[in-house]
Scaffold this motif. Structure first.
Motif: not given
Lengths: 514, 514
Positions: B375-397
């Motif tokens: 789950v940690t791996q998936s989180t970094i892969e799919h919810l972490w936005d390295p460009e913004q430097g923020f975690f994103i959430s949902g369809e609208t990111k």
């Protein structure tokens, strides 16, 4: 205040046990504006009781139950949540009405001069559901309106087991049947007046179980005589007499009314005629019960009322008039009380004289006889207007119905002359009329006692008979067939619709063997 | 619903006896419109208490009492008639308010979406006076408004012996003193948060003693950790844990909240994060209490929450988002819950892992470890936005404060990276902010845990410190320094002004030894 503790204890020892019966609602109704109905409201059945108990209600939903007849008692019901567990308290508002107007018109609009706290409503917040609710206050009603103020978005509520534990100290098994061929309208009148008396018979003879819920001597006197022809509960009259005798005003005058709770207490209301009626009520009680022990014990109180009343006579031997509310007679706003009070004095002197003689109190009897002669003489001299053929009252020499009726009851003239006075009254129709069943009672009694039985029955039909046609379950405190919204209190919401002083048709029907 | 009767009985056996104390009113006040005051109302002393109890009130008179501090308890008073004997019932309306707005603004104007039955008012009709009134419902208030609806023309009423029997299951004798040189504002914050916790500690940890008066696991978790640094009432936490474990939803998920009455019952509200927090609350409880017996008994329930939560993962290993209210996080209306829920899962997996290891549950520990890694791996892969430097959430990111805070708490990155994430959060100030003290708690905790203690204290001062300046006696359910009328329910009248999830400043002050 004067307290005779022994008398109060004697009264308290006579505290009756109330008879209880369970009454359930008969119909679910709506109250509809209806110009043809009494006070403009009529009741219409809506859904069945089964439909009601099978349904659930949410915010702002409401229903009205019709218990089928007038009730005095304690209401209980069960309320259960429907849906998710209740996540907020249930807010309920209950309104109890003797008449449709009370569940139809908003209490917020009330602007009468009697306390609005008499309006029968309860607002309750119930934290835990399901709940069995037993309302601690006694209500007087036929109609019960239940309004759901709020539940929450997650639940509604269903009601069941709604009932009233009706209470009375009257024992209906003691009622004698009427003759079979009595006209139906008189049977109805008899039944409704007995129900009125029954619902007013609690731990004392109350004036009205909705309002004022207490012992007034004016009402007691009429209830007691109706009781002697129906329930024959002597002990309750005795209890009330001992309360009045045990709790007097400073100078020994009997108060106009008594409060039972938190402990027996005389009101500070003093009314000339009402204090005197202690003697008349004791007279009626003794004649009915032959309870000589009570007569012996309470005679001094009765005699004292006579003495106090006589002190109000002016040098002519006429009861002094006053601006303020000093004697009751009737609610008519323009009525002068002097002549009716004078008549009440004579009426009670006669009864006191009879009691004094029955007790062999020769000195007192002689005094009363002398006073009776003097007062009767003064009355004819100063209050009788031979030209008009009417008794006059007060500075303005007012000719009222009340003065003639009370003078007839006082027996200032003989039966024949009284009969002619009554005939003249109906011919001339003086402007200052009658506004209460209490005053109508005295008119009817005067007609019977003056040999005008058929006129008496005609008047019973014109008055109580009209109430029956207007849908009365019990007889009302106030009624004017020509002005059906009439209230002496500024709002018909606060009128008492089961009122002791209106209960006497049964007395007339049974006493005069109609 | 799933019921483990033994657990429920164990919980019921832990029912605490409440400590009682008598509190009397401190001032008679009026509430004045004041643009500078919180919510536009300020309290001003009017007459003295002696003047109040020495005076009598009639129709439409009223007064407001200030009890000096927030109270949870049972109110009683004596009311006596003045003048003639009371010839009508006394009508009273009482309003209880935690805040001046509640006794200043009419409840009739309430139009929020929570049940208006929560508004604390009573309408009572008292038939017999004098009367000792003991209100059966518990109120939560500082201000008590008494309105005389009506007496009658013949009497008024005087009030005396007005008091509140305040109740709590918190034992204030267990409180350790703070260090003397702690700044005064932090001392105030500590005192007010302890009072908040105390007033919410009843037979369970309630969320708010005014509303909803029940056990929510989101609140419990924060109350419990504050309790470990203050009252140390382990049994009350234990009781609550057993209630949650004994009463679950159909599939074994822990309900979001529990009702105590009429018998313990799980609400049908299901929230993803709240069910998971059972594991976190058990973890905190065991760390504080070392109560291994309870841990052994409740571990299966905690483990089951992990299993149920993992079932919501999509094929990527990300918690599936949903339109409806499926996970709590915060009241912000635009907040997407996906990333915060994902973080809550990781946060609880870590704590469950620790517990499994403490219990030597090797199989379960291994399973949790594997899932945590995935789950940690998936989180970094799919919810972490390295460009913004923020975690994103949902369809609208969506980039929200809540997502960053919760990911920091979850420990997706290490402390240093988390610290930089927190710094970036304050620099960039994403639009979707925080609306509740509950969410602010997590921000502060994340700051402390990311090595940003001074920022944490600064934020405590900016948030709870502002509440203190705004006159808080207890800490509030909802607070936005930039919008002081804010209510998630459509009316600030219904906000809870003593709310469990706002009680954690004392935890921070004492845990981090400020």
């Amino acid at each position: 205040m004067g307290i005779n503790q022994r008398f109060v204890e004697k009264a308290e020892a006579l505290l009756p046990e109330l008879q209880e019966s369970i009454v359930t609602p008969k119909r679910v109704i709506d109250v509809i504006a209806d110009a043809d109905a009494f006070q403009g409201w009529s009741a219409e059945e809506t859904i069945s009781l089964e439909e009601l108990t099978g349904s659930s209600l949410g915010k702002d939903d409401s229903f009205i139950l019709d218990f089928g007849d007038h009730q005095v008692g304690y209401v209980s019901f069960t309320v259960k949540p429907v849906g998710s567990p209740p996540d907020a308290p249930l807010g309920l508002k209950l309104i109890f009405g003797e008449m449709p107007c009370e569940v139809a018109e908003s209490f917020d609009s009330y602007n009468g001069w009697l306390s609005k706290s008499w309006l029968q409503e309860e607002t309750m917040y119930i934290d835990i559901l399901p709940a069995e609710i037993r309302l601690p206050r006694r209500y007087c009603f036929r109609y019960m309106k239940v309004m759901v103020l709020d539940t929450s978005r997650k639940y509604t509520v269903a009601f069941s087991d709604i009932q009233c534990k009706a209470v009375t100290s009257a024992d209906t098994s003691k009622l004698a049947p009427l003759r079979d061929d009595l006209p139906d309208d008189l049977k109805d009148m008899d039944r409704i007046s007995i129900k009125t008396l029954q619902d007013c018979m609690q731990t004392v003879f109350e004036d009205g179980p909705k309002r004022d819920r207490r012992l007034w001597i004016g009402d007691l006197r009429l209830q007691a005589i109706a009781n002697y022809y129906t329930f024959n509960n002597y002990d309750l009259v005795k209890r009330c007499l001992y309360l009045f005798a045990g709790l007097t005003l400073e100078d020994g005058a009997v108060s106009a009314c008594i409060f039972e709770k938190p402990q027996p207490l005389a009101d500070d209301t003093r009314l000339y005629d009402y204090s005197l009626f202690f003697a008349a009520t004791l007279f009626d009680y003794y004649k009915a019960s032959q309870d000589r022990e009570t007569l012996i014990e309470l005679w001094p109180t009765a005699y004292e009322q006579i003495e106090i009343a006589l002190r109000r006579l002016d040098e002519r031997g006429i009861v002094q008039d006053e601006e303020k509310w000093w004697s009751f007679t009737d609610w008519h706003p323009d009525l002068n009380k002097q002549a009716p009070a004078q008549a009440a004095l004579i009426y009670c002197l006669r009864r006191a004289l009879w009691l004094a003689q029955a007790l062999d109190k020769h000195g007192e009897a002689q005094f009363i006889q002398e006073q009776l002669n003097l007062v009767t003489q003064s009355t004819i001299e100063h209050l009788w207007d031979p030209e008009q053929g009417f008794f006059i009252s007060g500075e303005t020499k007012q000719v009222s119905w009340a003065s003639q009726v009370w003078m007839a009851l006082a027996g200032v003239f003989d039966t024949e002359e009284n009969g002619r006075l009554m005939d003249r009254l109906f011919e001339e129709q003086p402007a200052v009329g009658m506004t209460t069943p209490y005053m109508y009672h005295h008119l009817i009694e005067a007609l019977f006692e003056s040999g005008r039985a058929s006129k008496a029955v005609e008047q019973m039909r014109a008055y109580w008979g009209e109430m029956v046609k207007d849908g009365a379950d019990c007889f009302w405190e106030v009624y004017n067939p020509a002005d059906k919204q009439l209230s002496p209190y500024g709002s018909n919401l606060i009128n008492s619709y089961c009122h002791a002083w209106s209960c006497t048709p049964t007395y007339f029907i049974r006493k005069y063997k109609l």
